[in-house]
Design a protein around this motif. Structure first.
Motif, PDB file in Angstrom:
ATOM      1  N   GLU A  30      -1.693   8.339   2.626  1.00 41.00           N
ATOM      2  CA  GLU A  30      -2.145   8.405   4.023  1.00 41.00           C
ATOM      3  C   GLU A  30      -3.313   9.374   4.169  1.00 41.00           C
ATOM      4  O   GLU A  30      -3.382  10.392   3.490  1.00 41.00           O
ATOM      5  CB  GLU A  30      -1.002   8.826   4.966  1.00 41.00           C
ATOM      6  N   LEU A  31      -4.222   9.022   5.077  1.00 38.65           N
ATOM      7  CA  LEU A  31      -5.202   9.991   5.569  1.00 38.65           C
ATOM      8  C   LEU A  31      -4.552  10.675   6.748  1.00 38.65           C
ATOM      9  O   LEU A  31      -4.294  10.040   7.776  1.00 38.65           O
ATOM     10  CB  LEU A  31      -6.497   9.303   6.008  1.00 38.65           C
ATOM     11  N   ASN A  32      -4.235  11.945   6.581  1.00 33.53           N
ATOM     12  CA  ASN A  32      -3.448  12.693   7.541  1.00 33.53           C
ATOM     13  C   ASN A  32      -4.356  13.739   8.202  1.00 33.53           C
ATOM     14  O   ASN A  32      -4.843  14.663   7.547  1.00 33.53           O
ATOM     15  CB  ASN A  32      -2.274  13.332   6.785  1.00 33.53           C
ATOM     16  N   THR A  33      -4.574  13.548   9.510  1.00 26.53           N
ATOM     17  CA  THR A  33      -5.559  14.402  10.187  1.00 26.53           C
ATOM     18  C   THR A  33      -4.999  15.773  10.577  1.00 26.53           C
ATOM     19  O   THR A  33      -5.741  16.619  11.087  1.00 26.53           O
ATOM     20  CB  THR A  33      -6.112  13.720  11.464  1.00 26.53           C
ATOM     21  N   ALA A  34      -3.711  16.026  10.332  1.00 24.00           N
ATOM     22  CA  ALA A  34      -3.135  17.328  10.687  1.00 24.00           C
ATOM     23  C   ALA A  34      -3.820  18.463   9.936  1.00 24.00           C
ATOM     24  O   ALA A  34      -3.893  19.583  10.432  1.00 24.00           O
ATOM     25  CB  ALA A  34      -1.633  17.347  10.409  1.00 24.00           C
ATOM     26  N   GLY A  35      -4.335  18.161   8.738  1.00 26.41           N
ATOM     27  CA  GLY A  35      -5.021  19.199   7.964  1.00 26.41           C
ATOM     28  C   GLY A  35      -6.167  19.838   8.737  1.00 26.41           C
ATOM     29  O   GLY A  35      -6.453  21.026   8.582  1.00 26.41           O
TER      30      GLY A  35
END
Ligand SMILES: [Zn+2]
Ligand SMILES: [Zn+2]
Length: 266
Positions: free
Chosen positions: A192-197
């Motif tokens: 997944e591309l996880n934007t929380a970072g």
């Protein structure tokens, strides 16, 4: 092009998120998403394992909360999923969980590099200072590789989570990434591309562009997730994530329905 589905969001049952699934669904429509998926932290076999997930006896309540959002927002596609912690030896437990409800997908995430230390835990931040950073990253990616090899997950969550607090090894990690992504491809597992970072100290999408580039070269599929722990985080920074995916060459991602994979353009 429509936004890709946001497949990573939480509920208050995990004890560190706010807002009900209906609130997340309402927000999804506000930001023009047409599909979302709830993937709250799954219970462990032992409820006292830690204090940041739902208990076993709350799993039915979780499913009912998601069902209510589905009933209240028929114009939005809402998937039922879990973010499942992968620890070596937990495979039978994960199979038990899989049999309990008609899930759309499981995100396999590694947070724990030992039975007691989750690398992203703010409460255990001091642990980092006592460890060899490359050693932690190595164990992390070994566990991620094993998670992909179990075949228990459609998606591997936030693939370079150890960067959260900016503890980055000076040694080259490319071989770790290569081994993991080869296993992901072989086992038909997306990342997944996880934007929380972007909302953490590392200020960067999980995973890095470097990892995503290798993933694209190997043909590893992708999904997108905001990892929302509050309604206003749904779909957050999706334009950045789409831009990053496109920049390394991706034009397609996965939709997940009843644990089947479908390819869709974004
Ligand atoms: Zn969480
Ligand atoms: Zn996670």
């Amino acid at each position: 092009m429509p936004l890709p589905p946001d497949y990573h969001m939480h509920t208050p049952l995990c004890r560190h998120a706010s807002g009900e699934p209906v609130d997340y669904a309402r927000r999804a429509l506000e930001v023009s998403l047409s599909e979302i998926g709830f993937s709250d932290h799954s219970p462990m076999r032992q409820d006292d394992f830690d204090d940041w997930r739902m208990r076993n006896d709350q799993l039915d309540e979780y499913v009912e909360k998601v069902r209510k959002a589905q009933r209240d927002f028929p114009q939005l596609t809402i998937r039922l999923a879990l973010e499942v912690d992968y620890l070596p030896g937990h495979e039978d437990w994960i199979r038990d969980l899989a049999a309990r409800h008609p899930w759309d997908y499981f995100i396999g995430s590694v947070h724990y590099v030992t039975d007691s230390w989750a690398v992203d835990s703010p409460a255990k931040l001091k642990e980092w200072a006592t460890r060899d950073v490359f050693g932690v990253w190595s164990v992390y990616f070994e566990r991620l590789t094993k998670a992909a090899e179990t075949g228990l997950f459609e998606v591997i969550g936030h693939a370079d989570l150890p960067k959260k607090f900016r503890y980055r090894p000076t040694r080259d990690c490319t071989p770790l990434y290569e081994t993991f992504l080869t296993a992901a491809k072989k086992n038909n597992c997306a990342i997944e591309l996880n934007t929380a970072g972007l909302r953490k100290d590392c200020k960067e999408i999980y995973p890095s562009r470097e990892i995503l580039q290798i993933a694209f070269q190997k043909g590893v599929p992708i999904t997108f997730g905001s990892d929302a722990h509050a309604p206003e985080e749904v779909g957050m920074n999706f334009a950045d994530a789409v831009q990053l995916a496109q920049a390394v060459g991706y034009k397609e991602c996965w939709r997940l329905v009843g644990r089947r994979r479908e390819v869709t353009k974004f």
